[in-house]
Every structure is written in C-alpha cells, then in structure tokens.
Design a protein around this motif. Structure first.
Motif, PDB file in Angstrom:
ATOM      1  N   VAL A  20      28.140  29.447  24.202  1.00 22.96           N
ATOM      2  CA  VAL A  20      28.051  30.707  24.929  1.00 22.96           C
ATOM      3  C   VAL A  20      29.443  31.272  25.219  1.00 22.96           C
ATOM      4  N   LEU A  21      29.572  32.581  25.013  1.00 23.26           N
ATOM      5  CA  LEU A  21      30.782  33.319  25.381  1.00 23.26           C
ATOM      6  C   LEU A  21      30.388  34.373  26.409  1.00 23.26           C
ATOM      7  N   ALA A  22      31.036  34.364  27.573  1.00 22.78           N
ATOM      8  CA  ALA A  22      30.766  35.342  28.616  1.00 22.78           C
ATOM      9  C   ALA A  22      31.912  36.344  28.667  1.00 22.78           C
ATOM     10  N   ILE A  23      31.577  37.624  28.538  1.00 27.01           N
ATOM     11  CA  ILE A  23      32.588  38.669  28.584  1.00 27.01           C
ATOM     12  C   ILE A  23      32.162  39.752  29.562  1.00 27.01           C
ATOM     13  N   ALA A  24      33.145  40.484  30.067  1.00 26.28           N
ATOM     14  CA  ALA A  24      32.876  41.575  31.001  1.00 26.28           C
ATOM     15  C   ALA A  24      32.561  42.857  30.233  1.00 26.28           C
ATOM     16  N   ALA A  25      31.738  43.692  30.828  1.00 31.18           N
ATOM     17  CA  ALA A  25      31.441  45.000  30.235  1.00 31.18           C
ATOM     18  C   ALA A  25      32.713  45.843  30.218  1.00 31.18           C
ATOM     19  N   VAL A  26      32.849  46.677  29.188  1.00 31.21           N
ATOM     20  CA  VAL A  26      33.984  47.599  29.124  1.00 31.21           C
ATOM     21  C   VAL A  26      33.557  48.938  29.724  1.00 31.21           C
ATOM     22  N   PRO A  27      34.499  49.694  30.287  1.00 26.00           N
ATOM     23  CA  PRO A  27      34.141  50.997  30.846  1.00 26.00           C
ATOM     24  C   PRO A  27      33.871  52.008  29.743  1.00 26.00           C
ATOM     25  N   GLY A  28      33.296  53.135  30.129  1.00 24.36           N
ATOM     26  CA  GLY A  28      33.066  54.203  29.171  1.00 24.36           C
ATOM     27  C   GLY A  28      31.687  54.163  28.544  1.00 24.36           C
ATOM     28  N   THR A  29      31.529  54.978  27.516  1.00 23.34           N
ATOM     29  CA  THR A  29      30.250  55.142  26.829  1.00 23.34           C
ATOM     30  C   THR A  29      30.464  54.969  25.332  1.00 23.34           C
ATOM     31  N   ALA A  30      29.514  54.324  24.673  1.00 21.40           N
ATOM     32  CA  ALA A  30      29.616  54.139  23.229  1.00 21.40           C
ATOM     33  C   ALA A  30      29.625  55.483  22.518  1.00 21.40           C
ATOM     34  N   LEU A  31      30.316  55.539  21.380  1.00 23.77           N
ATOM     35  CA  LEU A  31      30.371  56.789  20.606  1.00 23.77           C
ATOM     36  C   LEU A  31      28.986  57.296  20.233  1.00 23.77           C
ATOM     37  N   GLY A  32      28.026  56.402  20.130  1.00 23.28           N
ATOM     38  CA  GLY A  32      26.668  56.828  19.797  1.00 23.28           C
ATOM     39  C   GLY A  32      25.887  55.688  19.204  1.00 23.28           C
ATOM     40  N   ARG A  33      24.811  56.040  18.502  1.00 20.65           N
ATOM     41  CA  ARG A  33      23.955  55.070  17.843  1.00 20.65           C
ATOM     42  C   ARG A  33      23.624  55.574  16.450  1.00 20.65           C
ATOM     43  N   LEU A  34      23.450  54.649  15.536  1.00 22.88           N
ATOM     44  CA  LEU A  34      23.040  55.011  14.185  1.00 22.88           C
ATOM     45  C   LEU A  34      21.664  55.652  14.229  1.00 22.88           C
ATOM     46  N   GLY A  35      21.530  56.781  13.549  1.00 25.95           N
ATOM     47  CA  GLY A  35      20.253  57.473  13.514  1.00 25.95           C
ATOM     48  C   GLY A  35      20.067  58.507  14.599  1.00 25.95           C
ATOM     49  N   PHE A  64      33.837  52.274  22.635  1.00 24.25           N
ATOM     50  CA  PHE A  64      33.563  52.969  23.895  1.00 24.25           C
ATOM     51  C   PHE A  64      34.730  53.895  24.238  1.00 24.25           C
ATOM     52  N   THR A  65      34.374  55.072  24.732  1.00 20.91           N
ATOM     53  CA  THR A  65      35.394  56.034  25.136  1.00 20.91           C
ATOM     54  C   THR A  65      35.050  56.629  26.496  1.00 20.91           C
ATOM     55  N   ASP A  66      36.066  57.159  27.139  1.00 22.07           N
ATOM     56  CA  ASP A  66      35.897  57.888  28.392  1.00 22.07           C
ATOM     57  C   ASP A  66      36.997  58.939  28.465  1.00 22.07           C
ATOM     58  N   ASP A  67      36.625  60.170  28.733  1.00 15.49           N
ATOM     59  CA  ASP A  67      37.596  61.258  28.811  1.00 15.49           C
ATOM     60  C   ASP A  67      38.442  61.323  27.529  1.00 15.49           C
ATOM     61  N   ASP A  68      37.757  61.168  26.395  1.00 20.46           N
ATOM     62  CA  ASP A  68      38.372  61.287  25.062  1.00 20.46           C
ATOM     63  C   ASP A  68      39.466  60.254  24.811  1.00 20.46           C
ATOM     64  N   ARG A  69      39.334  59.091  25.408  1.00 25.43           N
ATOM     65  CA  ARG A  69      40.238  57.982  25.092  1.00 25.43           C
ATOM     66  C   ARG A  69      39.402  56.721  24.907  1.00 25.43           C
ATOM     67  N   VAL A  70      39.882  55.823  24.074  1.00 26.82           N
ATOM     68  CA  VAL A  70      39.165  54.580  23.808  1.00 26.82           C
ATOM     69  C   VAL A  70      39.376  53.618  24.976  1.00 26.82           C
ATOM     70  N   THR A  71      38.267  53.152  25.555  1.00 27.45           N
ATOM     71  CA  THR A  71      38.330  52.251  26.704  1.00 27.45           C
ATOM     72  C   THR A  71      37.946  50.823  26.348  1.00 27.45           C
ATOM     73  N   GLY A  72      37.367  50.625  25.173  1.00 24.48           N
ATOM     74  CA  GLY A  72      37.006  49.272  24.779  1.00 24.48           C
ATOM     75  C   GLY A  72      36.378  49.230  23.394  1.00 24.48           C
ATOM     76  N   ILE A  73      36.689  48.183  22.662  1.00 25.16           N
ATOM     77  CA  ILE A  73      36.036  47.901  21.384  1.00 25.16           C
ATOM     78  C   ILE A  73      35.480  46.488  21.485  1.00 25.16           C
ATOM     79  N   ILE A  74      34.187  46.332  21.205  1.00 26.14           N
ATOM     80  CA  ILE A  74      33.501  45.062  21.441  1.00 26.14           C
ATOM     81  C   ILE A  74      33.058  44.418  20.122  1.00 26.14           C
TER      82      ILE A  74
END
Length: 248
Positions: free
Chosen positions: A56-71, A161-171
């Motif tokens: 198991v690997l435990a990681i914290a959520a990153v801030p922001g919103t994903a660019l979207g979803r396929l489809g 993930f981005t917030d205010d047009d900047r990248v806040t996290g890549i998971i």
C-alpha cells in the motif's frame, strides 16, 4: 464522517480515497517503488507521500481540479492546457530517471504487440477490418527512434490538476521512466484533439504532430482489449473507438 470511495479497481491495482488520503494497493512492488522514486525526482508538483508499507502507498490529495475526463468536454481553459504543456516540457528536460518506463518500450516488441492486437480485434469482430487497418497505418509513424526523456507514462487528463490556470499536481506515476516524450503529449490529448494546439503552445518547442496522432491510434488499438477485459468501455462516446474512427 469520511467515506471510503473506490476510485478505480482492476486485477492489477486498486485505489481508494478516504477524505484527502488516497490508498493505492498494487500487487507489483516494483511498480509502487517506481512511482515513489519518480515523484521524488520529477520537477513538477506531485502528491505528498504520507507513508509506504507494501503493498500500500498512501498519498495526499493534490489541490485543484483535473483537466477533465476522456469522453467529456474539458472544463479547463486554454491557458490551463497550455500550463500543462509547459509542465510536461519541464519534466521532459529533467535528468533521466534510471530505468525505462511505459513510454520507453522496445520498438520491435511494441510493433509485435500492435500486430497481435490488430489481429485479435479483426479476428474476433470487435472492430471493422478497415478501421483497424487504417489506424495500423497511422500508428506506424510512432514506431521510430526517439531521444529518451523523463516521461510520466500515463498522462491522462484525469491525472493533471490545475487551479487558476496553473498546474497544482500531477498524479499516478507508476509508469514513469525514460521514454518518448511525444507519448506523454499524445496521452494527455487523447480524445481532446481540440486542445492539442494549447498544449503544444505551452510546451514551447516544435513537435511532430503526425507522431502524436500516430500515438493516438497506437494507444487506442493496444487499449481496446485490455479495457474490455478489465470492465471499462472503449466504445463510450469520445473514448478509444471514437478516437480510432476520427482517423478515417
């Protein structure tokens, strides 16, 4: 009280969310180790590792919103997509990690897998022969020598993930390693061709768009059977089969 949410699950791995903590369970210890190492090396925002106790690997959520979803249409602005392109450029220019990743597969092995999947798709009547044949021709452009880069290897839009047009996290770095940088650009824009120009503008250097389109075909042809066998639907609107149809 926080609830346990099943984010994704299949025979290889599962991800659970409890509040702002993600628990990734993976039967392949090497894959988890590679993910932890890649996040430590990557010069872009990544999740904080809270603890790591195999499997198991435990990681914290990153801030922001994903660019979207396929489809689905992306809610992100062109500037956010461009910011993603700039982040990918920083990653690709970073010192190489020690091992090849998903984007760094041997070309002969990749071509053999592609031929095998195309045969399976046609023999089993999953897709029309003309659709498979045309995309196999398009995919050929991706099977060429490339200069190794630090690649993410699974850069789906749900992983940026981005917030205010900047990248806040890549998971989700389990497939990271040395590889073809255009594989990352193609994965990010798969099914979202309308944002390719934004990503390339942010990336800030000339790229071969034909190779990116070739990777769209190649990834989709290789992915259909896996998705079906693991309970996903490549025939959903805007997903892999529609990507293949767009090449006709």
């Amino acid at each position: 009280m926080n609830e346990v949410q099943l984010v994704v699950a299949h025979s290889e791995r599962a991800t659970l969310r409890v509040g702002d903590v993600f628990l990734k369970v993976d039967a392949d210890q090497a894959r988890i180790d590679a993910e932890v190492e890649a996040m430590a090396l990557a010069p872009v925002p990544t999740p904080k590792v809270l603890w790591h106790k195999p499997p198991v690997l435990a990681i914290a959520a990153v801030p922001g919103t994903a660019l979207g979803r396929l489809g689905e249409p992306s809610p992100a602005s062109p500037a956010a997509w461009a910011a993603a392109g700039a982040a990918i450029r920083r990653l690709h220019e970073a010192p190489l990690p020690p091992k090849p990743g998903r984007a760094g597969r041997d070309l002969d092995e990749l071509a053999a897998d592609l031929d095998g999947e195309c045969e399976w798709l046609m023999t089993n009547g999953v897709l029309p022969a003309d659709l498979v044949t045309r995309n196999r021709q398009v995919a050929e452009a991706a099977l060429r020598p490339w200069t190794p880069a630090f690649t993410h290897g699974d850069l789906q839009i749900t992983h940026v993930f981005t917030d205010d047009d900047r990248v806040t996290g890549i998971i989700d770095w389990s497939e990271a390693g040395q590889g073809d940088g255009l594989f990352d650009l193609a994965t990010l824009t798969l099914g979202h061709e309308e944002h390719l120009g934004d990503v390339v503008a942010g990336y800030g250097t000339d790229v071969d768009l034909d190779v990116i389109r070739a990777w769209w075909s190649l990834r989709s042809l290789l992915g259909v059977r896996w998705l079906i066998e693991h309970g996903f639907d490549p025939f959903a609107p805007g997903c892999e089969v529609d990507v293949l149809k767009s090449r006709l």
